[in-house]
Design a protein around this motif. Structure first.
Motif, PDB file in Angstrom:
ATOM      1  N   TYR A  81       0.831  -1.205   0.000  1.00 50.65           N
ATOM      2  CA  TYR A  81       0.000   0.000   0.000  1.00 50.65           C
ATOM      3  C   TYR A  81       0.866   1.255   0.000  1.00 50.65           C
ATOM      4  CZ  TYR A  81      -3.700  -3.246   1.448  1.00 50.65           C
ATOM      5  OH  TYR A  81      -4.585  -4.284   1.512  1.00 50.65           O
ATOM      6  N   SER A  82       1.902   1.273   0.812  1.00 51.08           N
ATOM      7  CA  SER A  82       2.720   2.478   0.954  1.00 51.08           C
ATOM      8  C   SER A  82       3.506   2.780  -0.317  1.00 51.08           C
ATOM      9  CB  SER A  82       3.676   2.330   2.149  1.00 51.08           C
ATOM     10  OG  SER A  82       2.959   2.148   3.351  1.00 51.08           O
ATOM     11  N   VAL A  83       4.115   1.757  -0.907  1.00 57.32           N
ATOM     12  CA  VAL A  83       4.886   1.954  -2.135  1.00 57.32           C
ATOM     13  C   VAL A  83       3.968   2.382  -3.282  1.00 57.32           C
ATOM     14  CG1 VAL A  83       6.304   0.813  -3.880  1.00 57.32           C
ATOM     15  CG2 VAL A  83       6.732   0.384  -1.457  1.00 57.32           C
ATOM     16  N   PHE A 204       4.817   8.011   1.606  1.00 52.78           N
ATOM     17  CA  PHE A 204       5.114   6.697   2.174  1.00 52.78           C
ATOM     18  C   PHE A 204       4.881   6.688   3.676  1.00 52.78           C
ATOM     19  CE2 PHE A 204       7.664   3.341   3.965  1.00 52.78           C
ATOM     20  CZ  PHE A 204       7.556   2.303   3.051  1.00 52.78           C
ATOM     21  N   VAL A 205       5.394   7.695   4.370  1.00 54.47           N
ATOM     22  CA  VAL A 205       5.245   7.751   5.826  1.00 54.47           C
ATOM     23  C   VAL A 205       3.776   7.894   6.209  1.00 54.47           C
ATOM     24  CG1 VAL A 205       5.767   9.096   7.890  1.00 54.47           C
ATOM     25  CG2 VAL A 205       7.558   8.651   6.210  1.00 54.47           C
ATOM     26  N   GLY A 206       3.054   8.769   5.487  1.00 54.47           N
ATOM     27  CA  GLY A 206       1.645   8.957   5.801  1.00 54.47           C
ATOM     28  C   GLY A 206       0.836   7.688   5.623  1.00 54.47           C
ATOM     29  N   GLN A 207       1.080   6.973   4.531  1.00 58.78           N
ATOM     30  CA  GLN A 207       0.338   5.742   4.270  1.00 58.78           C
ATOM     31  C   GLN A 207       0.777   4.616   5.199  1.00 58.78           C
ATOM     32  OE1 GLN A 207      -2.269   5.463   2.247  1.00 58.78           O
ATOM     33  NE2 GLN A 207      -2.542   3.364   2.933  1.00 58.78           N
ATOM     34  N   TRP A 208       2.056   4.582   5.537  1.00 60.41           N
ATOM     35  CA  TRP A 208       2.551   3.533   6.425  1.00 60.41           C
ATOM     36  C   TRP A 208       1.908   3.634   7.803  1.00 60.41           C
ATOM     37  CZ3 TRP A 208       5.341  -0.791   5.743  1.00 60.41           C
ATOM     38  CH2 TRP A 208       5.828  -1.424   6.889  1.00 60.41           C
ATOM     39  N   PRO A 225      -3.646  -3.851   6.696  1.00 60.15           N
ATOM     40  CA  PRO A 225      -2.233  -3.465   6.817  1.00 60.15           C
ATOM     41  C   PRO A 225      -1.708  -3.745   8.213  1.00 60.15           C
ATOM     42  CG  PRO A 225      -3.614  -1.526   6.974  1.00 60.15           C
ATOM     43  CD  PRO A 225      -4.538  -2.675   6.654  1.00 60.15           C
ATOM     44  N   LEU A 226      -0.424  -3.590   8.375  1.00 64.50           N
ATOM     45  CA  LEU A 226       0.221  -3.860   9.648  1.00 64.50           C
ATOM     46  C   LEU A 226      -0.344  -2.991  10.766  1.00 64.50           C
ATOM     47  CD1 LEU A 226       2.499  -5.223  11.291  1.00 64.50           C
ATOM     48  CD2 LEU A 226       4.013  -3.383  10.521  1.00 64.50           C
ATOM     49  N   SER A 268       7.465  -2.219  13.163  1.00 62.78           N
ATOM     50  CA  SER A 268       6.689  -1.343  12.278  1.00 62.78           C
ATOM     51  C   SER A 268       7.430  -0.056  11.957  1.00 62.78           C
ATOM     52  CB  SER A 268       5.344  -1.010  12.921  1.00 62.78           C
ATOM     53  OG  SER A 268       5.522  -0.259  14.109  1.00 62.78           O
ATOM     54  N   SER A 269       8.418   0.317  12.780  1.00 62.84           N
ATOM     55  CA  SER A 269       9.180   1.543  12.536  1.00 62.84           C
ATOM     56  C   SER A 269      10.421   1.312  11.689  1.00 62.84           C
ATOM     57  CB  SER A 269       9.598   2.178  13.873  1.00 62.84           C
ATOM     58  OG  SER A 269       8.483   2.446  14.683  1.00 62.84           O
TER      59      SER A 269
END
Length: 293
Positions: A81-83, A204-208, A225-226, A268-269
């Motif tokens: 999702y993030s990529v 990426f950070v926002g979606q992650w 997602p995670l 997750s980080s």
């Protein structure tokens, strides 16, 4: 060259140093606590808190997470999702920003006004949900990726950045017979690495870190997602089915859930921690150039 500071300047620098030190400690201390706690034996953590004796350390939390199919599936979904979201956001933002930066575009003022209006007014959750449902996106990965891909702030950053590209470069390419698309791809885009990497990092950070859209639009747990799995552990204080044996008592469940929380936070980080050093050299330049005008 040595700069001489007055007494008042030295006082301000001291106060600034104190506040910066406090800010760093507010970030580093919790991070340090989480990392150390993730390696501790659950019984030691619950009874005595942090311990720096290696005999009290354990990788049980990481072992349970890395052997849990739901957690691994969520990790893979989050990366997908993030990529995908970052790639789509960057493509939309730089294409729209480049078009709006060209003075030859008729009605660009109207387009910008319409874009900016959406920053202050939105349809709300229910109309957005109905739209996603009517488009047939529910329980698909596109329900997470498409709705937020158009970000007006990113478009404004891109537009401002492209306005700083020397017009002479585009005119020279045009004289050589290059088409508008070729000018964009071969002349402008190679100069746009800072803004591209900044937009990619933002997206990426926002979606992650996002979980709300997935919680609303995805009923299929195999698509979660995670962050949804992590939310279940952190907020509901529960462990996903299959992470531990059914014969464990309630006390054992609580004991293990505590250590799993910290290990899940660290895991997750990791993508963000690994990714940031590669983007750092572009980050400051991209943000500053994109916000000059």
């Amino acid at each position: 060259m040595t700069i001489k500071h007055s007494g008042f300047d030295r006082f301000l620098l001291f106060i600034n140093g104190v506040f910066l030190t406090i800010a760093v400690l507010l970030v580093v201390v919790p991070l340090f606590y989480v990392v150390v706690a993730s390696f501790l034996d659950p019984s030691v953590l619950l009874s005595r808190g942090l311990s720096f004796r290696f005999s009290d350390w354990s990788a049980e939390g990481y072992r349970m997470i890395l052997t849990n199919p739901a957690m691994l599936r969520g990790f893979g979904n989050s990366i997908l999702y993030s990529v995908s979201f970052a790639a789509l956001t960057v493509i939309v933002s730089i294409c729209a920003g480049y078009a709006l930066s060209d003075n030859r575009l008729k009605g660009k003022g109207l387009f910008m006004t319409l874009f900016i209006i959406t920053m202050f007014f939105g349809g709300g959750l229910v109309p957005t949900y109905l739209l996603v449902k009517n488009l047939g996106l529910l329980n698909t990965i596109w329900a997470v990726i498409i709705p937020g891909a158009v970000n007006v702030w990113n478009i404004i950053l891109s537009r401002t950045f492209f306005k700083g590209v020397p017009l002479e470069l585009k005119e020279a390419a045009n004289v050589d017979g290059a088409t508008e698309m070729r000018i964009f791809l071969q002349v402008v885009l190679p100069l746009s690495k800072p803004i591209v990497f900044v937009l990619a990092l933002y997206a990426f950070v926002g979606q992650w870190n996002a979980y709300f859209d997935a919680m609303i639009y995805l009923d299929n747990t195999s698509l979660h997602p995670l962050q949804l799995v992590l939310r279940s552990i952190l907020i509901q204080n529960q462990v996903e089915p299959g992470m531990i044996s059914d014969q464990l008592a309630a006390a054992e469940l609580k004991r293990l859930s505590e250590i799993i929380k910290y290990a899940a936070i660290v895991i997750s980080s990791l993508p963000l921690i690994v990714m940031y050093p590669f983007f750092q050299k572009y980050f400051e330049k991209g943000v500053m150039v994109g916000s000059l005008k």
